[in-house]
Design a protein around this motif. Structure first.
Motif, PDB file in Angstrom:
ATOM      1  N   LYS A   1       6.163  -2.556  -3.689  1.00 21.96           N
ATOM      2  CA  LYS A   1       5.211  -2.471  -2.575  1.00 21.96           C
ATOM      3  C   LYS A   1       4.157  -1.406  -2.852  1.00 21.96           C
ATOM      4  CE  LYS A   1       8.488  -4.072   0.889  1.00 21.96           C
ATOM      5  NZ  LYS A   1       9.329  -3.696   2.028  1.00 21.96           N
TER       6      LYS A   1
ATOM      7  N   HIS B   1       0.110  -1.831  -3.380  1.00 22.81           N
ATOM      8  CA  HIS B   1      -0.859  -1.023  -2.646  1.00 22.81           C
ATOM      9  C   HIS B   1      -1.853  -0.373  -3.605  1.00 22.81           C
ATOM     10  CE1 HIS B   1      -2.587   1.911   0.108  1.00 22.81           C
ATOM     11  NE2 HIS B   1      -2.273   2.855  -0.777  1.00 22.81           N
ATOM     12  N   TYR B   2      -1.346   0.233  -4.687  1.00 18.83           N
ATOM     13  CA  TYR B   2      -2.231   0.891  -5.649  1.00 18.83           C
ATOM     14  C   TYR B   2      -3.187  -0.103  -6.302  1.00 18.83           C
ATOM     15  CZ  TYR B   2       0.562   5.187  -5.393  1.00 18.83           C
ATOM     16  OH  TYR B   2       1.193   6.326  -4.965  1.00 18.83           O
TER      17      TYR B   2
ATOM     18  N   GLU C   1      -4.263  -3.016  -4.927  1.00 24.17           N
ATOM     19  CA  GLU C   1      -5.211  -3.515  -3.934  1.00 24.17           C
ATOM     20  C   GLU C   1      -6.194  -2.444  -3.466  1.00 24.17           C
ATOM     21  OE1 GLU C   1      -2.747  -5.051  -0.804  1.00 24.17           O
ATOM     22  OE2 GLU C   1      -2.200  -6.844  -1.948  1.00 24.17           O
ATOM     23  N   LYS C   2      -5.756  -1.208  -3.438  1.00 28.39           N
ATOM     24  CA  LYS C   2      -6.582  -0.123  -2.897  1.00 28.39           C
ATOM     25  C   LYS C   2      -6.892   0.937  -3.958  1.00 28.39           C
ATOM     26  CE  LYS C   2      -5.845  -1.590   1.393  1.00 28.39           C
ATOM     27  NZ  LYS C   2      -6.768  -1.945   2.400  1.00 28.39           N
TER      28      LYS C   2
END
Length: 139
Positions: A57, A61-62, A64-65
């Motif tokens: 997860k 996140h890293y 995508e962002k």
């Protein structure tokens, strides 16, 4: 000097748990001993899989962002991916240990009284797997 500092460092909870399990595995003789080890190894494997899922997860996140982290984005992704692989490998090795002790427990159960049966001393049951040997969260 660094070696001296490393030898003086306290063990983390996973390292201490690993040492306890390793000691119990070395001394396992009865069905109950092996059955207890199976449960411990399975519990540890589940913990590692939960940690691996958390890392998945976090990695997502890293990815995508990444714009939020600037130059550190790739470092964070690499570190998270390395931890993910480490946790998955540890879970796999731990499940192999659980399977080994399950097999030993079943063999003991088949050879008589499951509660008091002991492993014949002529067998070489040395455990060569490394469980938790690199259990720190640092790579």
């Amino acid at each position: 000097m660094l070696g001296l500092l490393a030898s003086c460092a306290q063990m983390g909870p996973m390292e201490a748990q690993s040492d306890n399990i390793r000691m119990a595995a070395t001394n396992a003789r009865t069905y109950a001993d092996h059955d207890k080890l199976v449960k411990q190894y399975q519990r540890t494997a589940k913990e590692m899989l939960v940690k691996a899922e958390e890392q998945k997860k976090l990695l997502q996140h890293y990815e995508e962002k990444s714009y939020l982290y600037g130059r550190q984005a790739q470092d964070k992704q690499s570190h998270t991916l390395a931890l993910l692989h480490k946790y998955e490998r540890t879970a796999e090795e731990t499940m192999k240990q659980a399977a080994f002790h399950q097999k030993m427990a079943l063999e003991l159960a088949q050879h008589g009284d499951a509660a008091s049966a002991e492993i014949p001393s002529g067998r070489n049951l040395k455990n060569n797997a490394r469980i938790g040997s690199d259990s720190n969260d640092q790579i």
